[in-house]
Write a protein that holds these residues in place. Structure first.
Motif, short mmCIF file in Angstrom:
data_model
loop_
_atom_site.label_atom_id
_atom_site.label_comp_id
_atom_site.label_asym_id
_atom_site.label_seq_id
_atom_site.Cartn_x
_atom_site.Cartn_y
_atom_site.Cartn_z
N UNK A 540 0.82 -1.20 0.00
CA UNK A 540 0.00 0.00 0.00
C UNK A 540 0.86 1.25 0.00
N UNK A 541 1.90 1.26 0.80
CA UNK A 541 2.80 2.40 0.90
C UNK A 541 3.55 2.62 -0.41
N UNK A 542 4.02 1.53 -1.02
CA UNK A 542 4.75 1.64 -2.30
C UNK A 542 3.84 2.14 -3.39
N UNK A 543 2.55 1.73 -3.39
CA UNK A 543 1.62 2.17 -4.43
C UNK A 543 1.29 3.64 -4.27
N UNK A 544 1.15 4.10 -2.99
CA UNK A 544 0.86 5.51 -2.76
C UNK A 544 2.02 6.37 -3.23
N UNK A 545 3.26 5.89 -3.01
CA UNK A 545 4.45 6.66 -3.41
C UNK A 545 4.79 6.47 -4.89
N UNK A 546 4.12 5.50 -5.55
CA UNK A 546 4.41 5.26 -6.97
C UNK A 546 5.76 4.61 -7.18
N UNK A 547 6.21 3.77 -6.22
CA UNK A 547 7.53 3.11 -6.32
C UNK A 547 7.34 1.76 -7.02
N UNK A 548 7.41 1.80 -8.35
CA UNK A 548 7.15 0.57 -9.10
C UNK A 548 8.19 -0.50 -8.83
N UNK A 549 9.46 -0.12 -8.61
CA UNK A 549 10.49 -1.13 -8.34
C UNK A 549 10.20 -1.86 -7.03
N UNK A 581 -4.11 -0.66 -7.42
CA UNK A 581 -3.57 -1.37 -6.25
C UNK A 581 -4.12 -0.74 -4.97
N UNK A 582 -4.11 0.60 -4.96
CA UNK A 582 -4.60 1.31 -3.77
C UNK A 582 -6.07 0.99 -3.54
N UNK A 583 -6.86 0.99 -4.62
CA UNK A 583 -8.29 0.72 -4.52
C UNK A 583 -8.55 -0.69 -4.00
N UNK A 584 -7.75 -1.68 -4.48
CA UNK A 584 -7.91 -3.07 -4.06
C UNK A 584 -7.64 -3.20 -2.55
N UNK A 585 -6.54 -2.56 -2.07
CA UNK A 585 -6.19 -2.66 -0.65
C UNK A 585 -7.24 -1.93 0.19
N UNK A 586 -7.76 -0.80 -0.33
CA UNK A 586 -8.75 -0.04 0.41
C UNK A 586 -10.03 -0.85 0.59
N UNK A 587 -10.42 -1.63 -0.45
CA UNK A 587 -11.62 -2.46 -0.37
C UNK A 587 -11.45 -3.53 0.71
N UNK A 588 -10.27 -4.09 0.82
CA UNK A 588 -10.02 -5.12 1.84
C UNK A 588 -10.14 -4.51 3.23
N UNK A 589 -9.57 -3.31 3.41
CA UNK A 589 -9.63 -2.68 4.73
C UNK A 589 -11.06 -2.33 5.10
N UNK A 590 -11.84 -1.90 4.10
CA UNK A 590 -13.25 -1.60 4.37
C UNK A 590 -13.99 -2.86 4.79
N UNK A 591 -13.68 -4.02 4.17
CA UNK A 591 -14.33 -5.27 4.54
C UNK A 591 -13.98 -5.65 5.97
N UNK A 592 -12.72 -5.39 6.39
CA UNK A 592 -12.31 -5.71 7.75
C UNK A 592 -13.09 -4.84 8.76
N UNK A 593 -13.26 -3.57 8.41
CA UNK A 593 -13.96 -2.66 9.31
C UNK A 593 -15.44 -3.02 9.41
#
Length: 593
Positions: A540-549, A581-593
């Motif tokens: 999630x952090x790498x996707x927010x920063x745009x660190x493709x490597x 990627x960010x949207x996918x991780x956000x959906x998972x966190x919403x499901x947990x909540x």
């Protein structure tokens, strides 16, 4: 000089040889055409002539079946047959019933039409009557006694045995042994399948013999059955080898040499006449010479199966060919001697000039472009000399012009190469710098925006403003990706809409105009939940920063059974679609909540 003479001799010899071969080929083609023409004539004649008896029988059968012809009324049958024999060129039309009674209409050799009749109780006696033009009897001409039973004759017995329309075997008339005929016979049955009698139509074999004799074949034509028995021939031929037992003649026993040799040749080649299935043509020896032979099978649907054999002596064609051959040989010898003599004179004179020409061209090839060839009185040689001189002059001019062009083009290419290399390096440097400079902060903005959007503490107005920021950020990211793609392929192929951004950062999009977010595959969510929470936070952090490597490195830690997740994340990272990627991780966190 020797090669020249050899070539001339070879050319003349080949010309003569090919002339002879062409003569032989022409003869073979002529014989083939003649055989095909004759076979076609005979075939068409057989088809036309043998169709008449079948046609008459079918007419009479139809009349009997429809009740227009009464088999018990011999007078009606007599009148019907009389009209038919006047219309059709056949030798005999007849009917016999199982009781042995017989009525027949005969066309005699002088064209007179006769009535032959056998009635009960005198079944061994045949009465022959003369007729007028209308078919009426005008007098008893003859009474023939001791006639064999009609039911034993071939035309009657063969049809009864076949129980269907059939051709009889070739047979001899009892009252006129000199006449040979073949009969098309139809057995007649009533509705209870009871035999009512047999109707028949005879064709005279003598007519077929006359037709074969009238053909201008230049050889022999004969027709033979598969058994080897002669049917007809273009030569006068006795049909019976032994009159005592009335046995018919075989083709191999013919008194005519060509017919006998041809029949034996066919038997030796095929073993049996029955083995000949298609038309064949070849030559065969006769008295030290080779003659041409063609055999053509002929059948009809009622049981006839004959062979048409055509024999043409080779001597009919070779006399003129031999004369032409002698003339050709003499002309070839004369041409050979003349060509050799003239060739000797011409070659000596031309060799000197050619030697000079070769010397000049060799010096030109070595770079001495000042050489020239002297003019000649012969037009062709003078043209050749002028061509060589012109070639030397043009080569000289082209040489200097080419040097200038090569130097000029080399300089231009070098300059263009340097310019292209500089532009390429500048482009590469720009792409490398802009990639992270633009996408990294933009992805961070998008990631933070998504975090704030999911917060419940914001007012609706703030939520809408964050939505505007997120939407325009996505537009900006798409624009950057488009520019990078265009830069990579070197050609601008995309139109940018003037309203890609909200100019005043105010809501300007209706629900139908909003860019749909990529759907989140339920399988991907299930796969992602199988990874550790720490790994998901790093992604999630790498996707927010745009660190493709960094994303690619994290993807390498995904187990093999989650290959679908690895494939999808890799595709998004390579296309810089970090928002997915960010949207996918956000959906998972919403499901947990």
């Amino acid at each position: 000089m020797v090669p020249f003479v050899s070539q001339v001799a070879l050319a003349v010899g080949l010309t003569g040889w090919f002339s002879l071969l062409n003569g032989e080929k022409a003869i073979a083609e002529l014989v083939t055409q003649l055989h095909l023409h004759l076979a076609s004539q005979v075939t068409h004649h057989l088809e036309d002539r043998l169709a008449l008896p079948i046609l008459i029988n079918e007419l009479n059968t139809d009349a009997i079946n429809t009740g227009r012809l009464d088999l018990s009324n011999f007078e009606q049958i007599e009148q019907t047959f009389h009209r038919q024999i006047k219309l059709f060129d056949v030798g005999y039309i007849n009917f016999a019933n199982p009781q042995g009674e017989f009525i027949g209409i005969e066309r005699s050799s002088n064209g007179q039409i006769l009535i032959n009749e056998t009635r009960q109780p005198f079944l061994s006696r045949m009465s022959i009557y003369q007729t007028d033009a209308e078919g009426n009897r005008i007098g008893l001409m003859e009474v023939s006694h001791d006639q064999p039973p009609v039911v034993e004759e071939a035309w009657y017995a063969d049809a009864i045995a076949a129980q269907a329309p059939a051709w009889s075997s070739i047979y001899q008339w009892d009252d006129k042994p000199e006449i040979m005929s073949i009969s098309s016979s139809y057995p007649i049955y009533d509705e209870d399948n009871t035999l009512q009698g047999v109707i028949g139509v005879d064709l005279l074999i003598s007519d077929l013999n006359q037709f074969l004799r009238d053909l201008d074949s230049g050889g022999e034509i004969f027709i033979v059955e598969r058994s080897g028995l002669l049917v007809a021939s273009s030569k006068p031929e006795p049909f019976f080898a032994n009159n005592a037992d009335n046995s018919r003649s075989y083709a191999v026993e013919s008194k005519h040499l060509l017919i006998q040799k041809a029949a034996k040749c066919l038997l030796n080649k095929y073993g049996s006449f029955s083995e000949i299935k298609s038309s064949q043509q070849f030559d065969f020896p006769v008295l030290g010479k080779r003659d041409f032979l063609q055999v053509t099978p002929w059948q009809d649907s009622y049981g006839l199966d004959w062979l048409i054999v055509i024999v043409v002596p080779r001597s009919n064609f070779m006399e003129q060919i031999n004369a032409n051959t002698r003339t050709t040989v003499l002309l070839c010898l004369l041409a050979l001697i003349s060509a050799i003599f003239l060739g000797l004179i011409t070659s000596r004179w031309m060799s000197q000039y050619i030697h000079r020409l070769v010397k000049v061209t060799q010096e030109i090839a070595d770079g001495n472009l000042e050489q020239t060839v002297d003019s000649q009185p012969i037009q062709e040689l003078d043209d050749l000399a002028q061509t060589v001189n012109q070639m030397a002059l043009e080569l000289k001019e082209s040489f200097f012009e080419l040097e200038d062009r090569v130097a000029q083009r080399t300089a231009e290419l070098l300059e263009a190469k340097n310019t292209a290399e500089m532009a390429s390096r500048a482009k590469s440097e720009f792409l490398e710098s802009i990639s992270h400079e633009l996408r990294t902060p933009l992805n961070a903005i998008l990631g933070v925006t998504q975090v704030f959007q999911s917060s419940d503490s914001l007012s609706p107005e703030d939520q809408e403003n964050w939505q505007i920021i997120y939407r325009n950020g996505n537009h900006l990211l798409a624009l950057i990706n488009d520019l990078l793609a265009i830069a990579k392929i070197g050609k601008y192929q995309m139109e940018l809409a003037s309203d890609r951004f909200d100019q005043r950062l105010t809501p300007q999009f209706s629900d139908s105009e909003q860019l749909d977010k990529p759907p989140v595959d339920l399988d991907l969510k299930g796969y992602l939940t199988q990874m550790s929470p720490d790994w998901i936070d790093q992604l999630h952090c790498a996707a927010i920063k745009g660190l493709d490597h960094d994303i690619i490195y994290l993807i390498s830690q995904i187990p093999a059974e989650l290959s679908l997740l690895a494939f999808s994340l890799t595709a998004w990272a390579k296309d810089f679609r970090f928002e997915n990627i960010i949207d996918l991780i956000q959906k998972i966190k919403e499901d947990y909540e």
